[in-house]
Design a protein around this motif. Structure first.
Motif, PDB file in Angstrom:
ATOM      1  N   TYR A 116      -6.169  -5.477  -4.119  1.00 15.71           N
ATOM      2  CA  TYR A 116      -6.081  -4.951  -5.481  1.00 15.71           C
ATOM      3  C   TYR A 116      -6.070  -6.061  -6.531  1.00 15.71           C
ATOM      4  O   TYR A 116      -6.619  -5.890  -7.633  1.00 15.71           O
ATOM      5  CB  TYR A 116      -4.860  -4.044  -5.626  1.00 15.71           C
TER       6      TYR A 116
ATOM      7  N   THR B 289      -4.251   4.631  -9.069  1.00 13.90           N
ATOM      8  CA  THR B 289      -4.058   4.534  -7.628  1.00 13.90           C
ATOM      9  C   THR B 289      -2.808   3.738  -7.280  1.00 13.90           C
ATOM     10  O   THR B 289      -2.095   4.065  -6.322  1.00 13.90           O
ATOM     11  CB  THR B 289      -5.284   3.865  -6.971  1.00 13.90           C
ATOM     12  N   ILE B 290      -2.527   2.692  -8.057  1.00 14.26           N
ATOM     13  CA  ILE B 290      -1.367   1.848  -7.754  1.00 14.26           C
ATOM     14  C   ILE B 290      -0.154   2.218  -8.613  1.00 14.26           C
ATOM     15  O   ILE B 290       0.797   1.461  -8.714  1.00 14.26           O
ATOM     16  CB  ILE B 290      -1.709   0.353  -7.890  1.00 14.26           C
TER      17      ILE B 290
ATOM     18  N   GLU C 139      -2.304  -5.655  -1.098  1.00 12.20           N
ATOM     19  CA  GLU C 139      -1.952  -6.266  -2.375  1.00 12.20           C
ATOM     20  C   GLU C 139      -3.011  -7.266  -2.817  1.00 12.20           C
ATOM     21  O   GLU C 139      -3.415  -7.279  -3.988  1.00 12.20           O
ATOM     22  CB  GLU C 139      -0.598  -6.954  -2.257  1.00 12.20           C
TER      23      GLU C 139
ATOM     24  N   SER D 260       2.668  -3.189   0.392  1.00 19.58           N
ATOM     25  CA  SER D 260       1.282  -3.614   0.290  1.00 19.58           C
ATOM     26  C   SER D 260       1.067  -5.107   0.469  1.00 19.58           C
ATOM     27  O   SER D 260      -0.044  -5.552   0.752  1.00 19.58           O
ATOM     28  CB  SER D 260       0.680  -3.160  -1.043  1.00 19.58           C
TER      29      SER D 260
ATOM     30  N   LYS E 136       4.081  -0.414  -3.389  1.00 16.40           N
ATOM     31  CA  LYS E 136       4.551  -1.716  -3.870  1.00 16.40           C
ATOM     32  C   LYS E 136       5.544  -2.375  -2.920  1.00 16.40           C
ATOM     33  O   LYS E 136       5.701  -3.592  -2.932  1.00 16.40           O
ATOM     34  CB  LYS E 136       5.179  -1.570  -5.261  1.00 16.40           C
TER      35      LYS E 136
ATOM     36  N   PHE F 163      -1.707   2.325  -1.494  1.00 17.46           N
ATOM     37  CA  PHE F 163      -0.916   1.256  -2.093  1.00 17.46           C
ATOM     38  C   PHE F 163       0.545   1.670  -2.218  1.00 17.46           C
ATOM     39  O   PHE F 163       0.867   2.751  -2.715  1.00 17.46           O
ATOM     40  CB  PHE F 163      -1.468   0.899  -3.478  1.00 17.46           C
TER      41      PHE F 163
ATOM     42  N   ARG G 247      -2.581   9.491  -2.515  1.00 13.11           N
ATOM     43  CA  ARG G 247      -1.600   8.974  -3.481  1.00 13.11           C
ATOM     44  C   ARG G 247      -0.513  10.014  -3.784  1.00 13.11           C
ATOM     45  O   ARG G 247       0.649   9.658  -3.971  1.00 13.11           O
ATOM     46  CB  ARG G 247      -2.298   8.512  -4.761  1.00 13.11           C
TER      47      ARG G 247
ATOM     48  N   TYR H  72      -5.666   1.584 -11.653  1.00  7.52           N
ATOM     49  CA  TYR H  72      -4.255   1.553 -12.049  1.00  7.52           C
ATOM     50  C   TYR H  72      -3.550   2.860 -11.692  1.00  7.52           C
ATOM     51  O   TYR H  72      -2.371   2.863 -11.323  1.00  7.52           O
ATOM     52  CB  TYR H  72      -4.131   1.272 -13.542  1.00  7.52           C
TER      53      TYR H  72
END
Length: 451
Positions: A189, A228-229, A186, A162, A159, A157, A403, A226
């Motif tokens: 998720y 992970t992102i 996106e 994604s 931002k 992921f 990540r 959360y």
């Protein structure tokens, strides 16, 4: 009691699945597998051989926590796909050995959707508590497996990317002939979080059957997602909610008796029980622990003896929370401390994060003393080091690498040597995204992951 035609239907259905390797490319007779009562639906979710005891773990073999000796490598003639994955080769699939890494998740998702659709046809007032509990359990299983698919078959992921990065197909109904489409990461998720947030409001705080998710397990999975992102505040919040449950407690490792498999199944730390579906690669005689990692456990660290059998610096893992040679890949309480500590440090609450970590390590290390005077970056490295040691072979290391590669300070080049040849994997390589089985590509027409 589940009716005879229903049992027969389920047996036939899973025989078909086991032969084809993917529910997306078969069309079973749905009327054979429709649950009719709440008891039927609980039986579906309690089918542990599928729901809890068949979780793929090839990702751990690709990571950096262990290695195969040349002797073991030479004996793996019947496992070419595993050997190719171990070395991150361009072409992995030679047989259908690894098709389960795709198909098992969708079998579990189908099972969850079957329950959700069955519930929609029943009156919730007949048993409101059980109705809510079953819906929450089904949403958890669906979200858990969709999340694992995204981690394995989609980019990490980001931002900034994604919304356009290619994610995985998501099945929200049992219609097997529905068109298969890869959503964006996106979108993946958003749906996963939506399922989990709803599930958390439905299930009981605690379920005595640890193969069923209670509220703490769902809060823990929310914390994982959360994390992970990279939403630190939310991850810490849900980890803390899981830790607040009175139904689970850390084991004092100083009181655990050493032995072939020191940890009993369904122990006090287990929030949700699941194990990997293979023991061949990860048996103690084949999969050796990375020597540098093994050395990082101090001599007064109880995990050194309880997690490993060792001769010199050669160590074999034995610390599964299943009490067997099968790796535990469920959710345990210690991970919640680690998630909370990491997020606190990342939010520049360094002292608070180290205090959270201390609550875990006091039960792991004799005479533990928390380090003082660490900078934020030093504290983060310390927490991540303990995370790796505590969650060894728990099915999270490959995803942690993905990540952590997002940051220059924590990225890592992986290296493996086989028969004298060195193979490397660069941070953020496309090879961190596992290829979809060719049979699925042929049947569905969805695009393959580039290598």
């Amino acid at each position: 009691m589940i009716k005879q035609h229903y049992i027969l239907g389920m047996i036939l259905y899973f025989l078909v699945l086991s032969c084809t390797g993917d529910f997306l490319d078969v069309k079973p007779d749905k009327k054979l597998v429709v649950p009719e009562t709440l008891a039927d639906m609980q039986a579906l979710l309690d089918y542990t051989d599928l729901m809890n005891r068949s979780i793929p773990i090839v990702d751990e073999m690709q990571a950096d926590d262990g290695y195969l000796t040349d002797q073991v490598w030479n004996a793996m003639g019947n496992y070419p796909d595993y050997k190719n994955a171990y070395l991150w080769l361009d072409q992995i699939y030679e047989t259908k050995l690894l098709d389960a890494n795709w198909s098992v998740a969708y079998r579990i998702i189908f099972q969850a959707n079957n329950v959700l659709e069955g519930l929609s046809k029943l009156d919730p007032d007949q048993d409101p508590l059980l109705y809510k509990r079953l819906k929450g359990q089904a949403l958890f299983f669906r979200a858990w497996q969709h999340w694992r698919q995204v981690l394995m078959f989609a980019p990490q992921f980001d931002k900034d990317k994604s919304a356009t990065d290619m994610g995985v197909p998501m099945r929200l109904e049992t219609d097997i002939i529905a068109k298969t489409v890869r959503m964006s990461v996106e979108e993946n998720y958003k749906i996963i979080l939506m399922d989990l947030l709803e599930a958390a409001d439905l299930v009981d705080d605690h379920d005595a059957v640890k193969t069923r998710p209670g509220k703490a397990a769902i809060h823990s999975l929310l914390a994982r997602v959360y994390l992970t992102i990279r939403q630190w505040k939310e991850a810490a919040t849900y980890a803390d909610l899981a830790l607040s449950s009175p139904h689970y407690s850390l084991m004092d490792f100083s009181t655990v008796t050493d032995g072939s498999y020191p940890f009993k199944r369904f122990g006090s730390e287990v929030l949700f029980h699941a194990i990997a579906n293979t023991s061949y690669i990860f048996s103690s005689s084949r999969f050796k622990t990375d020597p540098e990692l093994f050395r990082s456990y101090s001599v007064n660290d109880y995990r050194r003896q309880l997690f490993f059998n060792s001769v010199g610096e050669e160590a074999n893992y034995k610390g599964s929370y299943d009490g067997s040679l099968y790796p535990f890949v469920g959710i345990k309480l210690s991970e919640c401390f680690l998630i909370k500590a990491e997020c606190e440090v990342r939010m520049n609450q360094v002292e608070q994060g180290l205090n959270t970590l201390s609550k875990l390590l006091e039960s792991r290390i004799e005479g533990y003393q928390s380090p003082e005077g660490l900078s934020q970056s030093e504290a983060l490295n310390y927490v991540l080091s303990e995370r790796r040691k505590e969650l060894f072979l728990n099915g999270v290391r490959w995803y942690d690498l993905k990540r952590l590669n997002m940051e220059k300070a924590t990225e890592k080049v992986l290296s493996k040597t086989v028969l004298g040849k060195v193979y490397t994997l660069e941070p953020n390589s496309l090879k961190y995204i596992f290829p979809i089985p060719p049979t699925v590509i042929q049947m569905t027409g969805i695009p393959q992951n580039p290598r």
